[in-house]
Design a protein around this motif. Sequence first.
Motif, PDB file in Angstrom:
ATOM      1  N   TYR A  97       0.831  -1.196   0.000  1.00  0.00           N
ATOM      2  CA  TYR A  97       0.000   0.000   0.000  1.00  0.00           C
ATOM      3  C   TYR A  97       0.879   1.265   0.000  1.00  0.00           C
ATOM      4  O   TYR A  97       0.712   2.148  -0.839  1.00  0.00           O
ATOM      5  N   ASP A  98       1.828   1.285   0.924  1.00  0.00           N
ATOM      6  CA  ASP A  98       2.686   2.471   1.048  1.00  0.00           C
ATOM      7  C   ASP A  98       3.603   2.640  -0.158  1.00  0.00           C
ATOM      8  O   ASP A  98       3.971   3.757  -0.512  1.00  0.00           O
ATOM      9  N   ASN A  99       3.987   1.522  -0.781  1.00  0.00           N
ATOM     10  CA  ASN A  99       4.797   1.628  -1.977  1.00  0.00           C
ATOM     11  C   ASN A  99       4.061   2.364  -3.086  1.00  0.00           C
ATOM     12  O   ASN A  99       4.660   3.145  -3.820  1.00  0.00           O
ATOM     13  N   VAL A 100       2.755   2.075  -3.206  1.00  0.00           N
ATOM     14  CA  VAL A 100       1.999   2.712  -4.284  1.00  0.00           C
ATOM     15  C   VAL A 100       1.904   4.215  -4.048  1.00  0.00           C
ATOM     16  O   VAL A 100       2.081   5.010  -4.969  1.00  0.00           O
ATOM     17  N   VAL A 154      -3.200  -8.575  -5.120  1.00  0.00           N
ATOM     18  CA  VAL A 154      -2.627  -8.127  -3.842  1.00  0.00           C
ATOM     19  C   VAL A 154      -3.629  -7.463  -2.901  1.00  0.00           C
ATOM     20  O   VAL A 154      -3.250  -7.057  -1.807  1.00  0.00           O
ATOM     21  N   LYS A 155      -4.898  -7.380  -3.298  1.00  0.00           N
ATOM     22  CA  LYS A 155      -5.812  -6.569  -2.491  1.00  0.00           C
ATOM     23  C   LYS A 155      -5.980  -7.101  -1.064  1.00  0.00           C
ATOM     24  O   LYS A 155      -6.346  -6.344  -0.167  1.00  0.00           O
ATOM     25  N   ASP A 156      -5.692  -8.401  -0.852  1.00  0.00           N
ATOM     26  CA  ASP A 156      -5.817  -8.940   0.509  1.00  0.00           C
ATOM     27  C   ASP A 156      -4.504  -8.888   1.270  1.00  0.00           C
ATOM     28  O   ASP A 156      -4.449  -9.295   2.430  1.00  0.00           O
ATOM     29  N   SER A 157      -3.450  -8.445   0.622  1.00  0.00           N
ATOM     30  CA  SER A 157      -2.167  -8.404   1.341  1.00  0.00           C
ATOM     31  C   SER A 157      -1.506  -7.049   1.174  1.00  0.00           C
ATOM     32  O   SER A 157      -0.295  -6.959   1.036  1.00  0.00           O
ATOM     33  N   LYS A 175       4.967  -6.500   3.012  1.00  0.00           N
ATOM     34  CA  LYS A 175       6.060  -5.769   2.391  1.00  0.00           C
ATOM     35  C   LYS A 175       6.100  -6.042   0.888  1.00  0.00           C
ATOM     36  O   LYS A 175       5.834  -7.152   0.437  1.00  0.00           O
ATOM     37  N   GLY A 176       6.469  -4.998   0.146  1.00  0.00           N
ATOM     38  CA  GLY A 176       6.509  -5.123  -1.298  1.00  0.00           C
ATOM     39  C   GLY A 176       7.506  -6.155  -1.782  1.00  0.00           C
ATOM     40  O   GLY A 176       7.337  -6.742  -2.854  1.00  0.00           O
TER      41      GLY A 176
END
Lengths: 252, 282
Positions: free
Chosen positions: A102-105, A138-141, A145-146
């Motif tokens: 999430y934070d990577n995006v 990836v919506k459930d994870s 970490k990326g």
Amino acid sequence: MESTIIKSRNFNASFGSNHVVKNVNIDIPRNHIIAVMGPSGCGKTTYLRCINRMHELIPGATSSGEMDLNGEDVYQMHPIFVRLKIGMVFQRPNPFPNLSIYDNVIAGYKLNGIKLPKAERDRIVEQSLTKVALWKEVKDSLNKKGSFLSGGQQQRLCIARTVAMEPEVILFDEPTSALDPISTSTVEELFHELKANYTLIIVTHNMQQAARVSDKTAFFFLGELVEYDETKIMFTNPKDNRTQNYITGRFS
Amino acid sequence: MNIDSVKFRLGKNRGFQILIYVLAFACVVPLLAILLFIIKAGITKINWHFLVNIPKPVGETGGGIANALVGSIIIILVASVIAIPIGILAGVYLSENRKSKLAYWTRLSTDILQGVPSIVIGIVAYFWLVKPLRGFSALSGSVALAIMMLPIVVRSTEETLKLLPPSLKEAALALGMPFHRVIFKVVIPVGIGGILSGVMLSIARITGETAPLLFTAFGNPYLSFKLTKPMQSLPLLIFNYATSPYNDWHDLAWGASLILLVWVIFLNIFTKIITRKWKVQL
């Protein structure tokens, strides 16, 4: 009439005394996919890195000439604004290993200290991941970490991170050379989706890839832009001998 | 090639392996010996009373090392506050500018600083701070210890950040991040495990330093929280009380030695845990 988004005039780039990009003139039309191909060491990656001013970060690197984005010289703008408008995806997937998916995006916002309401962040993350066909996977994870993703997924995450910033142009530096064939084809399909909203400039070693994905192709050889034309013409009826020799595999 | 010569060589090989085992174990012996000795001498002295009371005057039994414990913590905290930011940022500079002249001189200076005897650093702190301020103070002790911490923090930060792939920084720069955000939001967080382990080791290193404190923090038989006044610390207490002629004071010194030893061991174990837990998988 297609409008030009990136325009280079007499553009040169060097590393110290090593002149790697020589007098390049090119007009890149908006919402097109441009493939930049050529043998190793021909200056294609260096040229690409000049477009968003990443070239100058290497000690001893210099450049000269005109490089316009929408008619404005990027070398007159602050590099940070240039890079916000011209995103970049690298050869090896390089998600931030300390951040979640999430934070990577939203790294471009989060790490730049731009505060957004949660709903807005969620929207950007979902939209960007959907654009790169990664949302379902990836919506459930999103909080993992990326770096736990596979190489192909990581590369799409890096594309999502770039797309999230809503740039006008996205530069790809051999984006699939570290990926397996299946991930490569997923990323290539993505290019067509992204074309609607962005201009893509893709440096590639792989001639088939250039032929498959691009609208126009530029051929670099020994630092010069030898030929630049519609991809179809480039691969069927090249004007220059050197292009002819390259695409028929006489040298690589 | 006959079988005997092969056997002979296998035997030689065996002998060599045993030698390695023995020598490796020999490295463990000194620590075990010190531990056993200090534990035997100190463990009986340690109780709650010992930790929360200050030393009694000569002639009275009992008393503790609370003043030294508190003093050590304060002096080390202040030293850390001084040395850690400077050390980390200097380390960042060194890893970012590997070839500049300033980097060369900084690297050379930290290397030499690491080898400067601690007593010399103490003397320098004395002339810099104690003399101009006209009095021994905890602060001057902290400065002396901070100087000792610096090289360790600088070099461990530099070495850690050098190992990070350049692609990481490029990713951040390509997103339009200014340099200071790339450093604080990406480079340091990713390297934090290595940086912290350097910090912890530097704290472990100065915890037992006596010499730089002799003419700076000086020591104080009472509990003090004032940075501008003399302050007791564990190594000072050990030094002063162990060299005194009183048995009660010897006991205090033994107990304080054990506390100091346990502290350093815990710091080292803690460092190992941090490096493992906080290591960012690249």
